[in-house]
Scaffold this motif. Sequence first.
Motif, mmCIF file in Angstrom:
data_model
loop_
_atom_site.group_PDB
_atom_site.id
_atom_site.type_symbol
_atom_site.label_atom_id
_atom_site.label_comp_id
_atom_site.label_asym_id
_atom_site.label_seq_id
_atom_site.Cartn_x
_atom_site.Cartn_y
_atom_site.Cartn_z
ATOM 1 N N TYR A 178 13.599 5.766 8.898
ATOM 2 C CA TYR A 178 12.619 5.229 9.856
ATOM 3 C C TYR A 178 13.362 4.817 11.116
ATOM 4 O O TYR A 178 14.517 4.384 11.062
ATOM 5 N N ARG A 179 12.696 4.955 12.241
ATOM 6 C CA ARG A 179 13.275 4.568 13.522
ATOM 7 C C ARG A 179 12.198 3.863 14.352
ATOM 8 O O ARG A 179 11.079 4.356 14.463
ATOM 9 N N SER B 62 6.590 3.512 -1.715
ATOM 10 C CA SER B 62 6.456 2.137 -1.209
ATOM 11 C C SER B 62 6.665 2.054 0.298
ATOM 12 O O SER B 62 6.154 1.136 0.946
ATOM 13 N N ASP B 63 7.396 2.996 0.868
ATOM 14 C CA ASP B 63 7.630 2.994 2.309
ATOM 15 C C ASP B 63 6.522 3.673 3.100
ATOM 16 O O ASP B 63 6.580 3.712 4.336
ATOM 17 N N LEU B 64 5.536 4.241 2.419
ATOM 18 C CA LEU B 64 4.449 4.876 3.147
ATOM 19 C C LEU B 64 3.615 3.859 3.921
ATOM 20 O O LEU B 64 2.884 4.244 4.842
ATOM 21 N N ASP B 65 3.723 2.581 3.553
ATOM 22 C CA ASP B 65 3.008 1.559 4.327
ATOM 23 C C ASP B 65 3.561 1.444 5.739
ATOM 24 O O ASP B 65 2.839 1.133 6.678
#
Length: 199
Positions: free
Chosen positions: A28-29, A103-106
């Motif tokens: 992610y950035r 879990s990181d799709l949020d």
Amino acid sequence: MLGRVALADRVVVGGTLLYLLFALLPWYRVDAFDLGQGYRFPQASAHGLDSGLVVVALVLLLAATAWAVLPAVADVPVRFPRSLVTVGLATAALLLTLVEWLSDLDIGFSLVGLLALLAAVAVLTGAVLRLLPELRRTAAPGVAPAEAPAPEPSPPRVEAPPPDDPAPVDESPYRGPPPTRPPADPPAPAPDTTGDTES
């Protein structure tokens, strides 16, 4: 040494190296933006190794790779199919990566995270392809052979009695009377000698 490594094991090695690469890349950035009144939020990025689940998954994949290429270096006999260990480690790593990516799709969709998940799938696929021939070789000696027909029992052998044994006694109630001896001849009359004496 590379020639002794099977093709499926090479898939395991390649998938692990790709997973390591994707774990080092940013998932992610966040671009920098102004907060107002002279405050500015700097640019930030999150790598795969920033997650504890990804780190554990990477360690599991490295262990699976080491176990897969170990026969090319040293012969370590085991009493079970070797690739069972590789499949177990790769499965655990895949599940951990899937949990982290979901879990990181949020936060947002991570393409690098998806590529890392696909790399874990490739490792598991290579491990399963390596396991299947080992399972066939293990199951082959255990196949029960066809039962051979039981030999027919030979008739009992009757042994003849020795020749010097007495004749068996007939105990049948229907036997005839015992044999009798023929009558003896009557004795011959004595010769008359009285006439010769008188003359």
